[in-house]
Design a protein around this motif. Structure first.
Motif, mmCIF file in Angstrom:
data_model
loop_
_atom_site.group_PDB
_atom_site.id
_atom_site.type_symbol
_atom_site.label_atom_id
_atom_site.label_comp_id
_atom_site.label_asym_id
_atom_site.label_seq_id
_atom_site.Cartn_x
_atom_site.Cartn_y
_atom_site.Cartn_z
ATOM 1 N N LEU A 19 0.661 -1.183 -0.340
ATOM 2 C CA LEU A 19 -0.328 -0.082 -0.282
ATOM 3 C C LEU A 19 0.908 1.569 -0.315
ATOM 4 O O LEU A 19 0.718 2.464 -0.316
ATOM 5 C CB LEU A 19 -1.180 -0.503 1.186
ATOM 6 N N ASP A 20 1.969 1.107 0.300
ATOM 7 C CA ASP A 20 2.531 2.190 0.560
ATOM 8 C C ASP A 20 3.409 2.746 -0.837
ATOM 9 O O ASP A 20 3.090 4.231 -1.261
ATOM 10 C CB ASP A 20 4.637 2.288 0.935
ATOM 11 N N LEU A 27 -7.881 11.387 -2.402
ATOM 12 C CA LEU A 27 -9.031 10.459 -2.302
ATOM 13 C C LEU A 27 -8.360 8.429 -2.227
ATOM 14 O O LEU A 27 -8.333 7.921 -1.208
ATOM 15 C CB LEU A 27 -10.413 9.897 -3.410
ATOM 16 N N SER A 28 -7.325 8.760 -3.420
ATOM 17 C CA SER A 28 -6.387 6.972 -2.706
ATOM 18 C C SER A 28 -5.685 6.770 -1.611
ATOM 19 O O SER A 28 -6.104 6.505 -0.872
ATOM 20 C CB SER A 28 -5.152 7.322 -3.556
ATOM 21 N N GLY A 29 -5.188 8.337 -1.159
ATOM 22 C CA GLY A 29 -4.863 8.276 0.453
ATOM 23 C C GLY A 29 -5.824 7.933 1.345
ATOM 24 O O GLY A 29 -5.261 6.913 2.595
ATOM 25 N N ALA A 30 -7.576 8.371 0.831
ATOM 26 C CA ALA A 30 -8.579 8.378 2.283
ATOM 27 C C ALA A 30 -9.095 7.363 1.862
ATOM 28 O O ALA A 30 -8.983 6.247 3.063
ATOM 29 C CB ALA A 30 -9.324 8.901 1.473
ATOM 30 N N VAL A 208 -4.711 4.069 12.327
ATOM 31 C CA VAL A 208 -4.760 3.715 11.031
ATOM 32 C C VAL A 208 -3.687 2.546 10.723
ATOM 33 O O VAL A 208 -3.421 2.121 10.932
ATOM 34 C CB VAL A 208 -6.133 4.029 9.968
ATOM 35 N N PHE A 209 -3.420 3.786 10.009
ATOM 36 C CA PHE A 209 -2.253 3.166 8.853
ATOM 37 C C PHE A 209 -1.307 3.963 8.625
ATOM 38 O O PHE A 209 0.156 3.970 9.160
ATOM 39 C CB PHE A 209 -2.297 2.175 7.273
ATOM 40 N N ARG A 210 -1.077 5.488 7.534
ATOM 41 C CA ARG A 210 -0.668 5.880 7.533
ATOM 42 C C ARG A 210 0.104 7.440 8.928
ATOM 43 O O ARG A 210 0.575 7.790 9.385
ATOM 44 C CB ARG A 210 -0.500 7.085 6.299
ATOM 45 N N PHE A 211 -1.655 8.229 9.199
ATOM 46 C CA PHE A 211 -2.025 8.947 10.228
ATOM 47 C C PHE A 211 -2.375 8.204 11.588
ATOM 48 O O PHE A 211 -3.106 7.060 11.434
ATOM 49 C CB PHE A 211 -2.986 9.690 9.088
#
Length: 289
Positions: A19-20, A27-30, A208-211
């Motif tokens: 996913l990185d 939109l992709s990041g969300a 969650v994942f990145r943030f």
């Protein structure tokens, strides 16, 4: 506090490798955050989800004349799931201790509540205490398992968390009222108010994942209680247990039970907080990205 067990760490590393490569924002990041949020929630619900699936499946396929009663199968299966989660490093031993305590706390309440007719178990069993089959304690353990795992997996931190001793007193008061209101005044509305006073300013910060993101803790309590209420509707529909009003035909569990689950879930949350002690987020992580 270690966020992941060794197995979870490997899963997290694999997810990052896939996913990185996607954009961090827009939109992709969300969508990445939303996808990982759902997957982590499902992972945290692993014990409860498997138990609920078995409750539904046995409602349809378990033979009435089987040598092993349905409730006994559910008890042995739940015990096996718990052992497998520990052996597979899906759960820590410190979490298992808290889950065991909530299991005992829940079973004690089950014995009392069934004795006063609050709900019944309509089937026979070999593994039971009085009218309460032993698998019932694992339903409380499922709540404890979820709260313990979600706290760790999402690396939850808190701002304006109340003193720990006040939350312990709240949990004790809630538990006592579950018994005492049958004989004295029901103080649940006062307990709701006290919960609001203690946690009104508390904000949970979770990764969650990145943030990191944040949410009022009271809202989180309500959402968890709501999903437990949904699960209870499924459980009573499959006749794992029933309320007196459901003895002839199934009807939805009253919304009043949502409040009861809200309070009971707080007991479990406080127990989990004794293992995963609430800590504040790092200064640079206080604001969501």
């Amino acid at each position: 506090m270690r966020r992941f067990t060794s197995l979870e760490a490997r899963i997290d590393a694999a997810a990052h490798r896939v996913l990185d490569a996607l954009p961090r924002h827009g939109l992709s990041g969300a969508l990445v955050e939303f996808l990982v949020f759902g997957l982590k929630q499902a992972w945290a619900c692993l014990f409860g989800g498997l138990l609920l699936a078995l409750i539904i499946a046995t409602h349809y396929v378990w033979p009435r004349d089987a040598l092993l009663a349905r409730y006994d199968f559910l008890f042995l299966a739940a015990l096996g799931i718990q052992v497998a989660m520990l052996a597979g490093r899906l759960e820590t031993f410190s979490e298992a201790k808290v889950i065991l305590i909530f299991h005992v706390v829940g079973t004690a309440m089950e014995v009392f509540k069934t004795s006063v007719g609050s709900w019944i178990y309509p089937e026979d069993s070999f593994f039971h205490i009085g009218p309460v089959p032993l698998f019932s304690g694992f339903m409380y353990a499922a709540v404890g398992s979820y709260l313990a795992r979600v706290s760790r997996i999402f690396d939850m931190r808190y701002t304006n968390y109340p003193p720990l001793w006040t939350t312990v007193l709240l949990a004790v008061g809630i538990y006592v009222n579950f018994f005492a209101h049958h004989y004295t005044v029901d103080i649940r509305y006062g307990l709701f108010a006290l919960t609001a006073v203690l946690y009104l300013r508390t904000v949970v910060h979770y990764r969650v994942f990145r943030f990191r993101h944040r949410m009022p803790l009271l809202l989180g309590f309500l959402l968890v209680a709501l999903f437990i209420w949904f699960a209870e509707n499924i459980g009573t529909w499959s006749r794992a247990w029933i309320y007196p009003s459901q003895s002839h035909s199934w009807t939805p569990v009253s919304l009043g039970k949502l409040g009861a689950w809200y309070l009971l879930m707080i007991i479990s949350f406080v127990l989990v907080s004794l293992v995963h002690r609430p800590t504040e987020p790092d200064i640079e992580e206080r604001d969501p990205k």
